[in-house]
Design a protein around this motif. Structure first.
Motif, mmCIF file in Angstrom:
data_model
loop_
_atom_site.group_PDB
_atom_site.id
_atom_site.type_symbol
_atom_site.label_atom_id
_atom_site.label_comp_id
_atom_site.label_asym_id
_atom_site.label_seq_id
_atom_site.Cartn_x
_atom_site.Cartn_y
_atom_site.Cartn_z
ATOM 1 N N ASP A 90 16.977 7.943 49.970
ATOM 2 C CA ASP A 90 16.640 7.436 48.626
ATOM 3 C C ASP A 90 15.326 8.138 48.283
ATOM 4 O O ASP A 90 15.015 9.193 48.870
ATOM 5 C CB ASP A 90 16.500 5.898 48.621
ATOM 6 C CG ASP A 90 16.393 5.316 47.209
ATOM 7 O OD1 ASP A 90 17.416 5.231 46.533
ATOM 8 O OD2 ASP A 90 15.275 4.961 46.770
ATOM 9 N N THR A 146 25.219 12.314 44.068
ATOM 10 C CA THR A 146 24.738 11.326 43.094
ATOM 11 C C THR A 146 24.647 11.971 41.710
ATOM 12 O O THR A 146 25.128 11.414 40.713
ATOM 13 C CB THR A 146 23.384 10.745 43.521
ATOM 14 O OG1 THR A 146 23.506 10.273 44.865
ATOM 15 C CG2 THR A 146 22.965 9.597 42.627
ATOM 16 N N ASN A 187 16.126 14.817 44.191
ATOM 17 C CA ASN A 187 17.531 15.074 44.523
ATOM 18 C C ASN A 187 18.476 14.785 43.356
ATOM 19 O O ASN A 187 19.284 15.635 42.970
ATOM 20 C CB ASN A 187 17.914 14.220 45.746
ATOM 21 C CG ASN A 187 19.392 14.266 46.030
ATOM 22 O OD1 ASN A 187 20.169 13.484 45.485
ATOM 23 N ND2 ASN A 187 19.806 15.207 46.855
ATOM 24 N N SER A 247 5.928 12.031 39.060
ATOM 25 C CA SER A 247 5.041 10.912 38.769
ATOM 26 C C SER A 247 3.736 11.359 38.111
ATOM 27 O O SER A 247 2.959 10.537 37.642
ATOM 28 C CB SER A 247 4.765 10.097 40.034
ATOM 29 O OG SER A 247 4.344 10.957 41.056
ATOM 30 N N ASN A 251 18.213 3.950 39.859
ATOM 31 C CA ASN A 251 18.586 2.537 39.897
ATOM 32 C C ASN A 251 17.693 1.739 38.954
ATOM 33 O O ASN A 251 16.473 1.800 39.067
ATOM 34 C CB ASN A 251 18.454 2.000 41.326
ATOM 35 C CG ASN A 251 19.578 2.492 42.211
ATOM 36 O OD1 ASN A 251 20.755 2.368 41.868
ATOM 37 N ND2 ASN A 251 19.226 3.099 43.346
HETATM 38 P P1 NDP Z 1 13.565 11.853 45.247
HETATM 39 O O1 NDP Z 1 12.501 11.340 46.118
HETATM 40 O O2 NDP Z 1 14.305 13.063 45.625
HETATM 41 O O3 NDP Z 1 12.971 12.102 43.778
HETATM 42 C C1 NDP Z 1 12.370 11.075 43.073
HETATM 43 C C2 NDP Z 1 11.802 11.635 41.773
HETATM 44 O O4 NDP Z 1 11.357 10.542 40.976
HETATM 45 C C3 NDP Z 1 10.618 12.534 41.980
HETATM 46 O O5 NDP Z 1 10.577 13.478 40.949
HETATM 47 C C4 NDP Z 1 9.450 11.546 41.886
HETATM 48 O O6 NDP Z 1 8.220 12.153 41.515
HETATM 49 C C5 NDP Z 1 9.933 10.642 40.795
HETATM 50 N N1 NDP Z 1 9.341 9.311 40.971
HETATM 51 C C6 NDP Z 1 9.439 8.506 42.046
HETATM 52 N N2 NDP Z 1 8.744 7.374 41.867
HETATM 53 C C7 NDP Z 1 8.197 7.482 40.642
HETATM 54 C C8 NDP Z 1 7.373 6.642 39.884
HETATM 55 N N3 NDP Z 1 6.961 5.435 40.356
HETATM 56 N N4 NDP Z 1 7.001 7.066 38.635
HETATM 57 C C9 NDP Z 1 7.405 8.274 38.175
HETATM 58 N N5 NDP Z 1 8.197 9.123 38.862
HETATM 59 C C10 NDP Z 1 8.587 8.730 40.068
HETATM 60 O O7 NDP Z 1 14.549 10.612 45.012
HETATM 61 P P2 NDP Z 1 16.053 10.609 44.517
HETATM 62 O O8 NDP Z 1 16.275 11.696 43.541
HETATM 63 O O9 NDP Z 1 16.919 10.508 45.702
HETATM 64 O O10 NDP Z 1 16.135 9.185 43.781
HETATM 65 C C11 NDP Z 1 15.843 9.037 42.396
HETATM 66 C C12 NDP Z 1 16.465 7.757 41.888
HETATM 67 O O11 NDP Z 1 17.884 7.790 42.108
HETATM 68 C C13 NDP Z 1 15.984 6.472 42.559
HETATM 69 O O12 NDP Z 1 16.001 5.426 41.605
HETATM 70 C C14 NDP Z 1 17.069 6.207 43.604
HETATM 71 O O13 NDP Z 1 17.123 4.856 43.974
HETATM 72 C C15 NDP Z 1 18.295 6.634 42.819
HETATM 73 N N6 NDP Z 1 19.471 6.946 43.623
HETATM 74 C C16 NDP Z 1 19.425 7.927 44.570
HETATM 75 C C17 NDP Z 1 20.545 8.233 45.300
HETATM 76 C C18 NDP Z 1 20.580 9.359 46.258
HETATM 77 O O14 NDP Z 1 21.675 9.693 46.740
HETATM 78 N N7 NDP Z 1 19.478 10.015 46.562
HETATM 79 C C19 NDP Z 1 21.782 7.448 45.152
HETATM 80 C C20 NDP Z 1 21.758 6.504 44.049
HETATM 81 C C21 NDP Z 1 20.619 6.259 43.351
HETATM 82 P P3 NDP Z 1 7.081 12.366 42.635
HETATM 83 O O15 NDP Z 1 7.563 13.519 43.447
HETATM 84 O O16 NDP Z 1 5.860 12.651 41.848
HETATM 85 O O17 NDP Z 1 7.009 11.085 43.410
#
Ligand code: NDP
Length: 447
Positions: free
Chosen positions: A166, A209, A240, A262, A347
């Motif tokens: 995640d 995803t 991802n 972020s 999510n």
């Molecule tokens: P990653 O860690 O690969 O990427 C997360 C991204 O979101 C990064 O660009 C990160 O920026 C940004 N981010 C995280 N937290 C914050 C925040 N508080 N405010 C602003 N930006 C933020 O995660 P995923 O791509 O795997 O997951 C992204 C979303 O998808 C989540 O909600 C996860 O629960 C959901 N999801 C993921 C799945 C999966 O297979 N991976 C499956 C189903 C849902 P930074 O690098 O600056 O933190």
């Protein structure tokens, strides 16, 4: 809300008043179920709602590790084993400084219904830690992952609980976690998904995803005789889910103009093409740097501290970063700017008032529970391949994923129509996901 769902929600609110995200997720599901439950009193007699909102088991543990300076660090580890009525607990691990029990309970709760929607035998769970891999060396990440697994290993297993990635947990972290599990258990089994292709991982899992979310959007658009070709899309995040949503959209002829992290958002009005995507993947997955560098490289706009939603006009929005990243105000601006379809890769990225507004405006709204279920569905396919000790080709897995997303879309449409809410994918997803789990719980007695 009906009297029954109202009662359950109020009890939950009293008991867990500080778990805001969990209460938000629970309220949405209870709201959707309210009309459905009026015609199905058996669930009320057997207190299915009271049981389904309470995790079967919650594990909280200390994770001590030593950083590169030789200093001892201490984080908190969690695993919320929410519901195993239809299969082993299944859901990702999140490593991020914001992680707390309320956030993991929201994610674990949503996972129950999402996993049920996939049609695969998967229960719901979620876990993680307040450890942030961002800015840590590979060595530090490995030290943390090993210590995390030193406790988690006794609670998980291929038929018990199968974590995945995640936020903050990608291929690197899954590798370190799997290595430590194998060492402690002296067993090579499919205990985690998202593994490397050479050691039990499934083709298409990294893409699943994002690809799945786009397949879901395609189905939603078809109901209005539209397609993704030529559409302008805003994406948030750059991890991802964002990367593979972007990849699939490019291949289908959409023009994606934003990404974020972020720290801020980039707007590239010329569109992000495959070559630029390669740059992003290297920037984020290998060099682990900020999205601002993209703007420096390609000379486009960068907006520090801003989310993409109000920065440009678009037809479609795909929030793919984190929870509560679209407010009511932002939703209003997007609709004014022409957005007619939103599909959630992340999510619960849309705040409840914004969801109500968008549905009221007849925006095609694909909730994460349905739209991003392709990730866990492909994790389910990885588990099947591990059990059978075979590996399917990219095409085979992609075809299965595509079919699963078509089926999820149809299940949502059917369930929404049953409660006279045609086109409401939120109600559809919640009701369709709930039925299967609730019936299994009824059949298995009070456990
Ligand atoms: P990653 O860690 O690969 O990427 C997360 C991204 O979101 C990064 O660009 C990160 O920026 C940004 N981010 C995280 N937290 C914050 C925040 N508080 N405010 C602003 N930006 C933020 O995660 P995923 O791509 O795997 O997951 C992204 C979303 O998808 C989540 O909600 C996860 O629960 C959901 N999801 C993921 C799945 C999966 O297979 N991976 C499956 C189903 C849902 P930074 O690098 O600056 O933190």
């Amino acid at each position: 809300m009906s009297e029954y769902t109202d009662k359950v929600y109020n009890q939950l609110k009293q008991k867990y008043y500080w778990e805001n995200e969990f209460l938000q997720a629970a309220k949405e599901v209870l709201d959707s179920l309210s009309p459905f439950l009026e015609n199905a009193p058996k669930y009320q007699w057997s207190k299915i709602l009271e049981r389904i909102v309470e995790p079967e088991r919650t594990i909280i543990f200390r994770v001590p590790w030593v950083d590169d300076k030789g200093e001892v660090q201490v984080n908190t580890g969690y695993r919320v084993e929410f519901n195993s009525a239809i299969g082993p607990y299944k859901g990702g691990l999140r490593f991020h400084s914001s992680v707390n029990l309320g956030i993991l309970k929201f994610l674990g709760f949503e996972q129950i219904f999402k996993n049920s929607l996939t049609g695969l035998p998967l229960g719901g769970g979620k876990g993680g830690s307040d450890f942030a891999p961002k800015g840590k060396s590979d060595n530090e990440v490995m030290a943390f992952c090993q210590s995390f697994m030193n406790e988690l290993f006794r609670h998980i297993g291929a038929n018990r609980d199968v974590p995945a990635g995640d936020i903050g947990v990608g291929g690197r972290e899954i590798g370190y976690l799997f290595g430590q599990y194998k060492k402690l258990q002296n067993t090579f089994e499919g205990v985690l998904t998202g593994k490397g292709f050479n050691w039990g991982g499934s083709m298409i899992r990294p893409e699943a995803t994002g690809y799945g979310a786009v397949y879901f959007a395609q189905e939603m658009l078809k109901t209005r005789g539209e397609s993704l070709e030529g559409k302008t899309v805003l994406i948030s995040g750059s991890g991802n889910v964002s990367q593979y949503t972007l990849e699939k959209l490019i291949s289908l002829g959409s023009k994606v103009i934003s990404l974020s992290d972020s720290s801020g958002s980039i707007i590239d009005r010329e569109g992000i093409d495959s070559e630029k995507l390669e740059y992003i993947m290297d920037l984020k997955n290998n060099r682990r740097k900020r999205i601002k560098e993209y703007a420096d490289e390609y000379g486009c706009e960068y907006h520090e501290g801003k989310r993409p939603w109000e920065l440009a006009k678009a037809d479609i929005a795909a929030p793919c970063a984190t929870q509560n990243e679209i407010s009511l105000e932002e939703a209003k601006t997007m609709v004014n700017n022409g957005v007619g379809c939103i599909f959630e890769g992340a999510n619960m990225p849309t705040e409840p008032e914004a969801v109500d507004f968008l549905i009221g405006k007849k925006v095609l709204f694909g909730p994460g529970k349905a739209a991003n279920a392709g990730g866990v569905a492909t994790s389910g396919l990885e588990m099947s391949q591990n059990s059978m000790r075979i590996a399917w080709s990219r095409e085979e897995v992609d075809n299965k994923l595509h079919n699963i997303m078509i089926n999820i879309h149809q299940a949502c449409v059917n369930a929404a129509e049953e409660v006279n809410a045609p086109g409401n994918y939120v109600d559809g997803a919640n009701i369709a996901g709930f039925k299967k789990v609730a019936d299994a719980m009824l059949e298995q007695g009070v456990v």
